[in-house]
Design a protein around this motif. Structure first.
Motif, PDB file in Angstrom:
ATOM      1  N   ARG A 188       0.408  -1.364   2.201  1.00  0.00           N
ATOM      2  CA  ARG A 188       0.582  -0.770   3.525  1.00  0.00           C
ATOM      3  C   ARG A 188       0.852   0.728   3.434  1.00  0.00           C
ATOM      4  N   LYS A 189       1.714   1.129   2.500  1.00  0.00           N
ATOM      5  CA  LYS A 189       2.036   2.556   2.366  1.00  0.00           C
ATOM      6  C   LYS A 189       0.822   3.347   1.883  1.00  0.00           C
ATOM      7  N   LYS A 190       0.041   2.742   0.968  1.00  0.00           N
ATOM      8  CA  LYS A 190      -1.150   3.429   0.474  1.00  0.00           C
ATOM      9  C   LYS A 190      -2.171   3.641   1.598  1.00  0.00           C
ATOM     10  N   LEU A 191      -2.354   2.602   2.415  1.00  0.00           N
ATOM     11  CA  LEU A 191      -3.303   2.719   3.516  1.00  0.00           C
ATOM     12  C   LEU A 191      -2.836   3.752   4.530  1.00  0.00           C
ATOM     13  N   SER A 192      -1.544   3.784   4.806  1.00  0.00           N
ATOM     14  CA  SER A 192      -0.995   4.767   5.753  1.00  0.00           C
ATOM     15  C   SER A 192      -1.236   6.190   5.261  1.00  0.00           C
ATOM     16  N   LEU A 193      -0.977   6.418   3.981  1.00  0.00           N
ATOM     17  CA  LEU A 193      -1.193   7.751   3.411  1.00  0.00           C
ATOM     18  C   LEU A 193      -2.673   8.125   3.443  1.00  0.00           C
ATOM     19  N   PHE A 194      -3.536   7.165   3.116  1.00  0.00           N
ATOM     20  CA  PHE A 194      -4.977   7.417   3.128  1.00  0.00           C
ATOM     21  C   PHE A 194      -5.450   7.820   4.528  1.00  0.00           C
ATOM     22  N   LEU A 195      -5.028   7.067   5.542  1.00  0.00           N
ATOM     23  CA  LEU A 195      -5.476   7.340   6.905  1.00  0.00           C
ATOM     24  C   LEU A 195      -5.017   8.707   7.384  1.00  0.00           C
ATOM     25  N   ASN A 196      -3.806   9.099   7.038  1.00  0.00           N
ATOM     26  CA  ASN A 196      -3.291  10.392   7.487  1.00  0.00           C
ATOM     27  C   ASN A 196      -3.996  11.563   6.815  1.00  0.00           C
ATOM     28  N   ASN A 197      -4.617  11.330   5.686  1.00  0.00           N
ATOM     29  CA  ASN A 197      -5.427  12.369   5.050  1.00  0.00           C
ATOM     30  C   ASN A 197      -6.891  12.282   5.473  1.00  0.00           C
ATOM     31  N   PHE A 198      -7.391  11.057   5.569  1.00  0.00           N
ATOM     32  CA  PHE A 198      -8.804  10.832   5.847  1.00  0.00           C
ATOM     33  C   PHE A 198      -9.180  11.232   7.274  1.00  0.00           C
ATOM     34  N   LEU A 199      -8.403  10.823   8.261  1.00  0.00           N
ATOM     35  CA  LEU A 199      -8.774  11.055   9.659  1.00  0.00           C
ATOM     36  C   LEU A 199      -8.884  12.534  10.010  1.00  0.00           C
ATOM     37  N   PRO A 200      -7.881  13.358   9.722  1.00  0.00           N
ATOM     38  CA  PRO A 200      -8.026  14.797  10.034  1.00  0.00           C
ATOM     39  C   PRO A 200      -9.175  15.455   9.276  1.00  0.00           C
ATOM     40  N   ALA A 201      -9.412  15.003   8.030  1.00  0.00           N
ATOM     41  CA  ALA A 201     -10.483  15.597   7.233  1.00  0.00           C
ATOM     42  C   ALA A 201     -11.851  15.320   7.829  1.00  0.00           C
ATOM     43  N   HIS A 202     -11.972  14.259   8.660  1.00  0.00           N
ATOM     44  CA  HIS A 202     -13.241  13.902   9.281  1.00  0.00           C
ATOM     45  C   HIS A 202     -13.188  14.101  10.791  1.00  0.00           C
ATOM     46  N   LEU A 245       0.894 -10.606   0.167  1.00  0.00           N
ATOM     47  CA  LEU A 245      -0.266  -9.956  -0.441  1.00  0.00           C
ATOM     48  C   LEU A 245       0.047  -9.520  -1.857  1.00  0.00           C
ATOM     49  N   ASP A 246       1.264  -9.005  -2.071  1.00  0.00           N
ATOM     50  CA  ASP A 246       1.673  -8.585  -3.412  1.00  0.00           C
ATOM     51  C   ASP A 246       1.713  -9.779  -4.365  1.00  0.00           C
ATOM     52  N   GLU A 247       2.215 -10.930  -3.850  1.00  0.00           N
ATOM     53  CA  GLU A 247       2.316 -12.115  -4.689  1.00  0.00           C
ATOM     54  C   GLU A 247       0.941 -12.624  -5.109  1.00  0.00           C
ATOM     55  N   GLU A 248      -0.039 -12.520  -4.192  1.00  0.00           N
ATOM     56  CA  GLU A 248      -1.391 -12.983  -4.502  1.00  0.00           C
ATOM     57  C   GLU A 248      -2.076 -12.090  -5.518  1.00  0.00           C
ATOM     58  N   ASN A 249      -1.633 -10.870  -5.648  1.00  0.00           N
ATOM     59  CA  ASN A 249      -2.314  -9.897  -6.517  1.00  0.00           C
ATOM     60  C   ASN A 249      -1.325  -9.240  -7.480  1.00  0.00           C
ATOM     61  N   THR A 250      -0.423 -10.060  -8.048  1.00  0.00           N
ATOM     62  CA  THR A 250       0.610  -9.507  -8.921  1.00  0.00           C
ATOM     63  C   THR A 250       0.023  -8.807 -10.131  1.00  0.00           C
ATOM     64  N   SER A 251      -1.142  -9.237 -10.557  1.00  0.00           N
ATOM     65  CA  SER A 251      -1.748  -8.636 -11.745  1.00  0.00           C
ATOM     66  C   SER A 251      -2.602  -7.428 -11.417  1.00  0.00           C
ATOM     67  N   ASN A 252      -2.741  -7.082 -10.147  1.00  0.00           N
ATOM     68  CA  ASN A 252      -3.604  -5.979  -9.743  1.00  0.00           C
ATOM     69  C   ASN A 252      -2.789  -4.888  -9.069  1.00  0.00           C
ATOM     70  N   PRO A 253      -2.595  -3.767  -9.722  1.00  0.00           N
ATOM     71  CA  PRO A 253      -1.772  -2.686  -9.145  1.00  0.00           C
ATOM     72  C   PRO A 253      -2.360  -2.089  -7.873  1.00  0.00           C
ATOM     73  N   ALA A 254      -3.641  -2.344  -7.602  1.00  0.00           N
ATOM     74  CA  ALA A 254      -4.253  -1.767  -6.401  1.00  0.00           C
ATOM     75  C   ALA A 254      -3.581  -2.274  -5.133  1.00  0.00           C
ATOM     76  N   PHE A 255      -2.953  -3.465  -5.184  1.00  0.00           N
ATOM     77  CA  PHE A 255      -2.357  -4.042  -3.985  1.00  0.00           C
ATOM     78  C   PHE A 255      -0.855  -3.801  -3.885  1.00  0.00           C
ATOM     79  N   VAL A 256      -0.284  -3.132  -4.868  1.00  0.00           N
ATOM     80  CA  VAL A 256       1.138  -2.821  -4.794  1.00  0.00           C
ATOM     81  C   VAL A 256       1.364  -1.781  -3.696  1.00  0.00           C
ATOM     82  N   GLN A 257       2.293  -2.074  -2.788  1.00  0.00           N
ATOM     83  CA  GLN A 257       2.587  -1.199  -1.639  1.00  0.00           C
ATOM     84  C   GLN A 257       1.302  -0.840  -0.874  1.00  0.00           C
TER      85      GLN A 257
END
Length: 515
Positions: free
Chosen positions: A410-424, A396-408
């Protein structure tokens, strides 16, 4: 306004709660060997611009009727044909279980305006073709003595619009079927007089409903593709070809243009029969374009046949030629013709076929299609699934090397879910306090999103179509959207975004739609 029901029999404070049902066979496979019989419902009480859409308030698949398989040894036999009708109506009765009960008693409901009303469920029936209407009305069809599912016009008088024949009634049909059950010989003779089948109609179980009145003409198949496309237009081309005029090349397959394009070619002097045909088309256009009431017509099929004389080879005694006899009654009782067109429901065959293609093994296809959600991610995955394995992350990183949104990612999604789920107030599975994504976790990519929202311009339901596709008609496409979020202080904030990736992810039993 009767809508095909005896609404005068409703209590003084009773009001109809209208179900518009559409049922018609469709082919799932490109070879046409796999057929299905979906039933789609719409709420007739909603405004037209909400009811006649695919989104919220629009059509929903509510049933799945069985199709009796073809049998070369039995096809064409009366008993086997009747068996197919019995299966159809017994299946439809299952859909009606709740409606049958409530049609007799009604139910109290507080409407949006705060007024409590006594609602009675009523049904309007749509079908794409004449054969399906014969199944619903349980008449014997085209070759029978009375082939119209609405009235008792004789087969030889289908082009006679000057005579009004008696309407088909539930009471008469019930009496004849009851007689048949007691005496097959006498009963069969009585059934044939009105071209009825010896079967109890599922719609009889719904109180106040007359299926013959509730059946509605489909402008698409009866007029646009039927009476005009298959008959009037072909006849008109024959006359132009016979004249050998250059004007034949200017014809387009649009009925509104034919009169203007051909009136100086198909003149009374040059082609009397062609001129009579144009008068028939004018009559057709009077009905099709404005359909506002009984209008004087300038030509009839009988005039055209008379003008042809010995050259008349076409038999115009078919149900679609007779259909316009009932069109104005339909309009007065049920509203504008766009309210009973099958065009709206046939568009929903597309998602059904897509779901079938995704089910490569063909198993449990009925349940799969009935679970279709036409409101969220309606386009299926193309890249299938993207695992959280490190190897997949690197791809996934290789397909989107020019787009920082896809760097790491999995870690970004994990952090988002751990904040988003309890908040809702969404609990983490298995009593966890921190969610860690594993190799078994997956996301499901989607590339087309339908968004239904209330317009701030007219407060009506509106729909937007958003695409996120690496190859849409040969080009990369990432649509933009205006979303409401919060700033760092928790205040509402509207921002514009470009959609880079849309996917579903399941946490425990909760399915999340994310982007």
């Amino acid at each position: 306004m009767s809508h095909g029901w005896e609404t005068s029999s409703l209590p003084e404070n009773g009001a109809p709660f209208v179900f518009i049902l559409y049922a018609d066979k469709t082919h799932l496979s490109s070879a046409g060997t796999v057929k299905v019989y979906p039933v789609i419902a719409r709420c007739g009480n909603l405004p037209v611009d909400i009811r006649n859409v695919d989104g919220t308030g629009g059509g929903r698949m509510v049933g799945w009727l069985p199709i009796v398989p073809e049998d070369s040894d039995e096809d064409g036999k009366l008993s086997y044909t009747n068996l197919k009708r019995v299966v159809w109506h017994e299946s439809f009765s299952i859909l009606f279980i709740t409606i049958i009960l409530l049609s007799a008693t009604g139910f109290a409901h507080e409407c949006y305006d705060g007024i409590q009303r006594w609602l009675f469920p009523l049904i309007l029936i749509l079908s794409a073709d004449y054969e399906e209407q014969c199944v619903m009305a349980l008449i014997r069809g085209l070759k029978s003595g009375c082939p119209c599912p609405v009235c008792l016009v004789p087969r030889e008088a289908l082009t006679d619009h000057s005579t009004t024949y008696p309407k088909c009634t539930v009471e008469d049909a019930q009496n004849r079927v009851a007689l048949w059950s007691r005496d097959h010989v006498e009963g069969e003779a009585e059934l044939k007089k009105q071209s009825l089948r010896p079967i109890k109609n599922a719609f009889w179980k719904v109180k106040l409903l007359n299926p013959h009145d509730a059946l509605s003409q489909d402008p698409l198949h009866v007029y646009h593709k039927g009476k005009f496309g298959d008959h009037l237009f072909n006849e008109c081309k024959k006359h132009l070809k016979a004249l050998g005029r250059v004007a034949e090349k200017t014809f387009q397959d649009i009925s509104k243009q034919i009169i203007y394009a051909a009136q100086n070619v198909l003149t009374r002097a040059e082609d009397e029969a062609g001129y009579a045909l144009l008068k028939c088309i004018v009559s057709y256009l009077h009905i099709d374009i404005w359909r506002g009431g009984d209008t004087p017509v300038s030509g009839t099929v009988d005039e055209y046949i008379e003008a042809l004389g010995d050259d008349a080879t076409k038999n115009w005694n078919f149900p679609k030629a007779h259909a316009s006899k009932h069109v104005f009654t339909d309009i007065r009782e049920k509203g504008a013709a766009r309210n009973f067109s099958t065009r709206l429901n046939e568009k929903q065959h597309g998602p059904i076929k897509c779901a079938y293609k995704l089910q490569t093994n063909g198993k449990d296809i009925a349940n799969q299609i009935l679970r279709l959600d036409h409101m969220t991610f309606v386009s299926g995955l193309i890249r299938s699934r993207i695992d959280y394995l490190d190897e997949e992350q690197r791809k996934l990183d290789e397909e989107n090397t020019s787009n920082p949104a896809f760097v790491q990612f999995r870690k970004k999604l994990s952090l988002f879910l751990n904040n988003f789920l309890p908040a809702h107030n969404i609990s983490l599975p298995d009593g966890k306090t921190w969610l860690r994504l594993t190799a078994q976790d997956t996301v499901q990519e989607h590339r087309f999103l339908k968004v239904n929202y209330e317009s701030v311009v007219d407060w009506k339901l509106a729909t937007d179509y958003l695409r996120c596709n690496p190859s849409f008609h040969g080009h990369e496409r990432h649509d933009c959207a205006l979303i409401c979020t919060n700033d760092k202080d928790g205040n509402d904030k509207n921002i514009f975004v470009r959609i880079l990736f849309m996917f579903k992810h399941t946490v425990g039993s909760k399915v999340l739609d994310l982007a």
